[in-house]
Design a protein around this motif. Sequence first.
Motif, PDB file in Angstrom:
ATOM      1  N   SER A  94       1.411  12.379  -4.947  1.00 55.97           N
ATOM      2  CA  SER A  94       2.642  12.225  -4.180  1.00 55.97           C
ATOM      3  C   SER A  94       2.452  11.280  -2.993  1.00 55.97           C
ATOM      4  CB  SER A  94       3.127  13.587  -3.681  1.00 55.97           C
ATOM      5  OG  SER A  94       2.151  14.153  -2.837  1.00 55.97           O
ATOM      6  N   ARG A  95       1.223  11.045  -2.553  1.00 55.18           N
ATOM      7  CA  ARG A  95       0.968  10.147  -1.434  1.00 55.18           C
ATOM      8  C   ARG A  95       1.013   8.703  -1.887  1.00 55.18           C
ATOM      9  NH1 ARG A  95      -4.160  11.307   1.850  1.00 55.18           N
ATOM     10  NH2 ARG A  95      -3.235   9.624   3.001  1.00 55.18           N
ATOM     11  N   VAL A  96       1.701   7.875  -1.110  1.00 51.40           N
ATOM     12  CA  VAL A  96       1.777   6.445  -1.400  1.00 51.40           C
ATOM     13  C   VAL A  96       0.613   5.770  -0.687  1.00 51.40           C
ATOM     14  CG1 VAL A  96       3.205   4.379  -1.155  1.00 51.40           C
ATOM     15  CG2 VAL A  96       4.288   6.598  -1.588  1.00 51.40           C
ATOM     16  N   PRO A  97      -0.160   4.940  -1.414  1.00 54.09           N
ATOM     17  CA  PRO A  97      -1.296   4.262  -0.775  1.00 54.09           C
ATOM     18  C   PRO A  97      -0.844   3.351   0.363  1.00 54.09           C
ATOM     19  CG  PRO A  97      -1.418   4.060  -3.164  1.00 54.09           C
ATOM     20  CD  PRO A  97      -0.087   4.649  -2.834  1.00 54.09           C
ATOM     21  N   LEU A  98      -1.719   3.185   1.346  1.00 56.34           N
ATOM     22  CA  LEU A  98      -1.418   2.382   2.527  1.00 56.34           C
ATOM     23  C   LEU A  98      -1.070   0.939   2.167  1.00 56.34           C
ATOM     24  CD1 LEU A  98      -1.260   2.319   5.583  1.00 56.34           C
ATOM     25  CD2 LEU A  98      -3.701   1.828   5.646  1.00 56.34           C
ATOM     26  N   TRP A  99      -1.740   0.376   1.151  1.00 57.54           N
ATOM     27  CA  TRP A  99      -1.472  -1.013   0.793  1.00 57.54           C
ATOM     28  C   TRP A  99      -0.058  -1.205   0.264  1.00 57.54           C
ATOM     29  CZ3 TRP A  99      -0.138  -2.417  -4.134  1.00 57.54           C
ATOM     30  CH2 TRP A  99      -0.434  -1.508  -5.155  1.00 57.54           C
ATOM     31  N   VAL A 100       0.542  -0.176  -0.331  1.00 52.14           N
ATOM     32  CA  VAL A 100       1.933  -0.268  -0.802  1.00 52.14           C
ATOM     33  C   VAL A 100       2.872  -0.361   0.397  1.00 52.14           C
ATOM     34  CG1 VAL A 100       3.769   0.942  -2.029  1.00 52.14           C
ATOM     35  CG2 VAL A 100       1.452   0.900  -2.973  1.00 52.14           C
ATOM     36  N   TRP A 101       2.621   0.481   1.424  1.00 51.45           N
ATOM     37  CA  TRP A 101       3.448   0.429   2.633  1.00 51.45           C
ATOM     38  C   TRP A 101       3.304  -0.924   3.331  1.00 51.45           C
ATOM     39  CZ3 TRP A 101       7.240   3.537   2.995  1.00 51.45           C
ATOM     40  CH2 TRP A 101       7.162   4.836   2.509  1.00 51.45           C
ATOM     41  N   ALA A 102       2.082  -1.434   3.407  1.00 50.32           N
ATOM     42  CA  ALA A 102       1.852  -2.724   4.060  1.00 50.32           C
ATOM     43  C   ALA A 102       2.585  -3.842   3.315  1.00 50.32           C
ATOM     44  CB  ALA A 102       0.362  -3.021   4.139  1.00 50.32           C
ATOM     45  N   GLY A 103       2.547  -3.786   1.994  1.00 47.27           N
ATOM     46  CA  GLY A 103       3.267  -4.782   1.186  1.00 47.27           C
ATOM     47  C   GLY A 103       4.767  -4.694   1.386  1.00 47.27           C
ATOM     48  N   ALA A 104       5.298  -3.479   1.454  1.00 48.47           N
ATOM     49  CA  ALA A 104       6.745  -3.293   1.652  1.00 48.47           C
ATOM     50  C   ALA A 104       7.169  -3.829   3.015  1.00 48.47           C
ATOM     51  CB  ALA A 104       7.100  -1.817   1.530  1.00 48.47           C
ATOM     52  N   VAL A 105       6.369  -3.598   4.050  1.00 51.55           N
ATOM     53  CA  VAL A 105       6.680  -4.108   5.386  1.00 51.55           C
ATOM     54  C   VAL A 105       6.658  -5.633   5.378  1.00 51.55           C
ATOM     55  CG1 VAL A 105       5.802  -4.254   7.760  1.00 51.55           C
ATOM     56  CG2 VAL A 105       5.920  -2.042   6.599  1.00 51.55           C
ATOM     57  N   LEU A 106       5.703  -6.219   4.695  1.00 52.06           N
ATOM     58  CA  LEU A 106       5.607  -7.677   4.611  1.00 52.06           C
ATOM     59  C   LEU A 106       6.823  -8.266   3.909  1.00 52.06           C
ATOM     60  CD1 LEU A 106       3.973 -10.254   5.102  1.00 52.06           C
ATOM     61  CD2 LEU A 106       2.827  -9.836   2.926  1.00 52.06           C
ATOM     62  N   VAL A 107       7.233  -7.673   2.802  1.00 55.08           N
ATOM     63  CA  VAL A 107       8.406  -8.161   2.066  1.00 55.08           C
ATOM     64  C   VAL A 107       9.653  -8.055   2.934  1.00 55.08           C
ATOM     65  CG1 VAL A 107       9.924  -7.664   0.099  1.00 55.08           C
ATOM     66  CG2 VAL A 107       7.452  -7.743  -0.223  1.00 55.08           C
ATOM     67  N   LEU A 108       9.835  -6.930   3.627  1.00 54.95           N
ATOM     68  CA  LEU A 108      11.006  -6.770   4.502  1.00 54.95           C
ATOM     69  C   LEU A 108      10.985  -7.782   5.640  1.00 54.95           C
ATOM     70  CD1 LEU A 108      11.298  -2.884   4.649  1.00 54.95           C
ATOM     71  CD2 LEU A 108      12.807  -4.494   3.472  1.00 54.95           C
ATOM     72  N   ALA A 109       9.801  -8.063   6.181  1.00 58.73           N
ATOM     73  CA  ALA A 109       9.688  -9.052   7.246  1.00 58.73           C
ATOM     74  C   ALA A 109      10.069 -10.440   6.738  1.00 58.73           C
ATOM     75  CB  ALA A 109       8.283  -9.058   7.822  1.00 58.73           C
ATOM     76  N   LEU A 110       9.624 -10.800   5.548  1.00 56.35           N
ATOM     77  CA  LEU A 110       9.978 -12.102   4.957  1.00 56.35           C
ATOM     78  C   LEU A 110      11.475 -12.216   4.707  1.00 56.35           C
ATOM     79  CD1 LEU A 110       6.986 -12.649   2.483  1.00 56.35           C
ATOM     80  CD2 LEU A 110       7.426 -13.842   4.638  1.00 56.35           C
ATOM     81  N   ILE A 111      12.099 -11.144   4.254  1.00 61.50           N
ATOM     82  CA  ILE A 111      13.548 -11.142   4.017  1.00 61.50           C
ATOM     83  C   ILE A 111      14.280 -11.323   5.351  1.00 61.50           C
ATOM     84  CG2 ILE A 111      15.503  -9.697   3.321  1.00 61.50           C
ATOM     85  CD1 ILE A 111      13.660  -8.548   1.130  1.00 61.50           C
ATOM     86  N   ALA A 112      13.838 -10.635   6.393  1.00 58.83           N
ATOM     87  CA  ALA A 112      14.468 -10.760   7.713  1.00 58.83           C
ATOM     88  C   ALA A 112      14.359 -12.181   8.242  1.00 58.83           C
ATOM     89  CB  ALA A 112      13.840  -9.761   8.688  1.00 58.83           C
ATOM     90  N   VAL A 113      13.185 -12.805   8.057  1.00 57.18           N
ATOM     91  CA  VAL A 113      12.993 -14.191   8.507  1.00 57.18           C
ATOM     92  C   VAL A 113      13.899 -15.140   7.716  1.00 57.18           C
ATOM     93  CG1 VAL A 113      11.322 -16.093   8.546  1.00 57.18           C
ATOM     94  CG2 VAL A 113      10.659 -13.830   9.370  1.00 57.18           C
TER      95      VAL A 113
END
Length: 171
Positions: free
Chosen positions: A147-166
Amino acid sequence: MNTERNDPKIGRAGPQGTTLFQAGELAEIIASPSADTEGDIERAALEGITPPFLDQRFVLKRGKTMVGRRDDNDIILPDGSVSAQHAWILHENGQYRVMNMLSTNGIFINGEKVHEAPLHEGDRIRFGRAEFVFRSGALSGLQEDRSRVPLWVWAGAVLVLALIAVAFALT
């Protein structure tokens, strides 16, 4: 002449009938009826690294695994240096730990005598003269934390959201 005095085996039994042994007294390989012949590497186990249980694998249960010489144990070690009910291996909160059940020859983890101790991948555990390596299992950690999401998945999601915002900010 008293033959009992000359017999080194007389007077070497503990309270449960367990034979007291010397480190150099290693015998032939003893096949245990509870050894895992299927090779289930995904589950936590003890792997024999010295005679008499060399190359035998014993899968651990979730909850309590009883280790000893008697047939009613989960891991049966039919060797005189192992007590009838030698130890329990407990699985609680994703961690394995071993507990001595007042055995004659005790429990040693990585060469140190213990009454109770946590087990970690690669630990050497000895019951009497039977020595094993603790294996936590290839997937044991993944199975408990699915049930735990690995840290690298969260980091990737934050990066994608940051790119979309830019991208939106530039348009």
